[in-house]
Design a protein around this motif. Structure first.
Motif: not given
Length: 112
Positions: A105-106, A74, A94-96, A98-103
């Motif tokens: 990563a961010t 990554t 940027w696609i992940t 779940t929403e948890k994964q987005v948070k």
């Protein structure tokens, strides 16, 4: 540095034309999710250079990576995203899974 000078430096100076791998060595600090701490060095992960060159090439439409868990797959994409934001802004998706994964990563990788 006064506010006007800062604004000029951030917004009116020409973009840094170093390739992403070279730019990253000056600007990217590996976070707590990385097994290696400190400034990013492409010599430690030489395969990342090929990924960075591929994602920067306007003729390349898809980049696929394969490797072990926590193998640094990554990171080249994060580096390119950061380089692009600073030097060549464009629309990015940027696609992940779940929403948890987005948070994660961010907050964990992009805002540290």
């Amino acid at each position: 540095m006064d506010e006007t000078s800062r604004h000029f430096r951030l917004n009116l100076c020409p973009p840094d034309r170093f390739p992403p791998a070279v730019w990253a060595e000056q600007h990217v600090e590996l976070d707590r999710t990385s097994q290696i701490r400190g400034k990013w060095r492409w010599a430690v992960t030489p395969y990342a250079d090929a990924i960075l060159r591929s994602v920067q090439d306007p003729h390349v439409r898809t980049v696929v990576t394969m490797g072990p868990t926590q193998g640094g797959k990554t990171l080249p994409f994060v580096i390119f995203l950061l380089w692009s934001i600073e030097n060549d802004p464009c629309s990015t998706l940027w696609i992940t899974s779940t929403e948890k994964q987005v948070k994660k990563a961010t907050k964990g990788r992009l805002q540290d």
